[in-house]
Motif scaffolding. Sequence first.
Motif, short mmCIF file in Angstrom:
data_model
loop_
_atom_site.label_atom_id
_atom_site.label_comp_id
_atom_site.label_asym_id
_atom_site.label_seq_id
_atom_site.Cartn_x
_atom_site.Cartn_y
_atom_site.Cartn_z
N GLY A 269 1.00 -0.79 -0.02
CA GLY A 269 -0.28 0.29 -0.51
C GLY A 269 0.99 1.36 -0.16
N ILE A 270 2.22 1.70 0.35
CA ILE A 270 3.22 2.36 0.48
C ILE A 270 3.14 2.85 -1.19
CG2 ILE A 270 5.57 3.13 0.86
CD1 ILE A 270 5.63 1.71 2.91
N ILE A 271 2.98 3.98 -1.32
CA ILE A 271 3.32 4.77 -2.85
C ILE A 271 4.39 5.65 -3.46
CG2 ILE A 271 1.77 6.39 -4.05
CD1 ILE A 271 -0.99 5.71 -3.32
N VAL A 272 4.84 5.33 -4.08
CA VAL A 272 6.24 5.76 -4.61
C VAL A 272 6.26 6.60 -5.11
CG1 VAL A 272 9.05 5.74 -5.09
CG2 VAL A 272 7.64 3.75 -4.37
N LYS A 273 6.88 7.67 -5.21
CA LYS A 273 6.11 9.13 -6.73
C LYS A 273 7.83 9.36 -7.10
CE LYS A 273 2.00 11.00 -5.10
NZ LYS A 273 1.29 12.01 -4.81
N LEU A 274 7.84 9.27 -8.09
CA LEU A 274 9.12 9.25 -9.34
C LEU A 274 8.68 9.99 -10.58
CD1 LEU A 274 12.29 8.75 -9.66
CD2 LEU A 274 11.81 5.96 -10.08
N GLY A 275 9.79 10.86 -10.67
CA GLY A 275 9.41 12.05 -11.83
C GLY A 275 10.00 10.98 -13.03
N ALA A 276 10.26 11.20 -14.22
CA ALA A 276 10.92 10.16 -15.76
C ALA A 276 10.81 11.36 -16.35
CB ALA A 276 10.30 8.78 -15.05
N THR A 277 12.07 11.44 -17.42
CA THR A 277 12.11 11.73 -18.27
C THR A 277 11.46 10.52 -19.62
OG1 THR A 277 13.32 13.93 -17.27
CG2 THR A 277 13.17 13.80 -19.72
N TYR A 278 10.80 11.36 -20.51
CA TYR A 278 9.99 10.36 -21.65
C TYR A 278 10.45 11.07 -22.31
CZ TYR A 278 7.34 8.48 -25.10
OH TYR A 278 7.27 7.67 -26.84
N SER A 279 10.95 10.86 -24.04
CA SER A 279 11.37 11.16 -25.34
C SER A 279 10.55 10.39 -26.41
CB SER A 279 12.39 11.31 -25.45
OG SER A 279 13.42 10.45 -25.61
N SER A 280 10.31 10.20 -27.13
CA SER A 280 10.31 9.50 -28.27
C SER A 280 10.64 10.51 -29.45
CB SER A 280 8.90 9.83 -28.84
OG SER A 280 8.71 8.82 -30.33
N TYR A 281 11.35 9.60 -30.28
CA TYR A 281 12.00 10.17 -31.77
C TYR A 281 10.65 10.73 -32.28
CZ TYR A 281 14.58 9.88 -36.03
OH TYR A 281 15.85 9.78 -37.26
N ASN A 282 9.50 10.13 -32.81
CA ASN A 282 8.58 10.34 -33.52
C ASN A 282 8.02 11.36 -32.10
OD1 ASN A 282 9.79 9.49 -36.08
ND2 ASN A 282 8.66 7.38 -34.92
N GLY A 283 8.11 11.43 -31.17
CA GLY A 283 7.14 12.26 -31.00
C GLY A 283 5.99 11.90 -29.83
N GLU A 284 5.74 11.10 -30.33
CA GLU A 284 4.31 9.92 -29.66
C GLU A 284 4.39 9.56 -28.06
OE1 GLU A 284 4.64 6.98 -32.30
OE2 GLU A 284 3.57 8.22 -33.97
N PRO A 285 3.19 9.71 -27.51
CA PRO A 285 3.35 8.84 -26.44
C PRO A 285 3.44 7.67 -26.35
CG PRO A 285 0.86 9.80 -26.99
CD PRO A 285 1.85 10.20 -28.16
N MET A 286 3.28 7.30 -24.80
CA MET A 286 3.53 5.45 -24.78
C MET A 286 3.09 5.10 -23.69
SD MET A 286 4.12 3.00 -26.14
CE MET A 286 5.47 3.29 -27.24
N SER A 287 2.32 4.21 -23.82
CA SER A 287 2.15 4.04 -22.73
C SER A 287 3.40 2.94 -21.33
CB SER A 287 1.10 2.63 -22.56
OG SER A 287 0.19 1.67 -21.89
N TYR A 288 3.63 3.22 -20.29
CA TYR A 288 3.71 2.13 -19.26
C TYR A 288 3.37 1.64 -18.55
CZ TYR A 288 8.30 1.86 -16.08
OH TYR A 288 8.60 1.23 -15.59
N ASN A 289 3.79 0.20 -18.51
CA ASN A 289 3.03 -0.57 -16.95
C ASN A 289 4.35 -1.78 -16.47
OD1 ASN A 289 3.77 -2.62 -19.41
ND2 ASN A 289 1.40 -3.45 -19.49
N GLN A 290 5.37 -0.94 -16.76
CA GLN A 290 6.99 -1.52 -15.88
C GLN A 290 6.17 -1.66 -14.53
OE1 GLN A 290 8.09 -3.29 -17.42
NE2 GLN A 290 9.22 -3.29 -19.11
N GLY A 291 7.00 -2.27 -14.02
CA GLY A 291 7.66 -2.13 -12.49
C GLY A 291 8.70 -1.90 -11.66
N PHE A 292 9.17 -2.19 -10.37
CA PHE A 292 10.69 -2.41 -10.07
C PHE A 292 10.77 -3.81 -9.04
CE2 PHE A 292 8.39 0.41 -6.90
CZ PHE A 292 9.43 0.05 -6.35
#
Length: 205
Positions: free
Chosen positions: A121-144
């Motif tokens: 139940g602990i929530i970790v908030k983390l900033g991440a810089t995303y870039s795309s060669y074509n400038g398109e958004p992307m869905s992220y569902n990874q974890g750690f």
Amino acid sequence: MLFSLNPIDGQVLTPDGAIEVGISYDTPFSYKLGEDISWELKKEDGNIIANEIGDLKQYVFSEPGRYTLEVKHDHDHQSTSCEHGYFPEKLIIDVKPIKLEFDFSTISFSHEIKVGQMSDGIIVKLGATYSSYNGEPMSYNQGFTSFGVGSTISGRVNGESIMLNPGLNMIEFLLKGQVDEMNSVQLNFIDFSGEVQPYTITPKK
């Protein structure tokens, strides 16, 4: 972020005898070879874009695609040399058109992780810089996952997935598991290419 690859005995090869690795575009790539090892780096169409002797140091692939690194041993060495065959003759580098870099200066935890207590139940908030060669958004569902004696901590995106837009994004991860011993724990965040970006924490008593 720098991607550095070191040859290791017993690596799993592709059917044609090559090792395949994935990286993000605009990521410096290094491959430790040796002073007597020459190599050629080719684009998918077979054109040579670089060739040298020795280590491949921080080569940046500005364009996505599949590249081939062909490794050639010094002909002055005998085939019975202990170094012969140590380096795969071919490396396939799959350069992906998306890139994600975590900014650990932004990390925060909704509650402290304590030794011997469940972190569910602990929530970790983390900033991440995303870039795309074509400038398109992307869905992220990874974890750690975590690495450390007595740690079963892991995290997943809070929700099924999050849509990342080019630039800085804030991602929330939901924790589970616990730490049973008072040791440092490494949290291994995973980017789109499967590479680990680690962050170390020290649980509280």
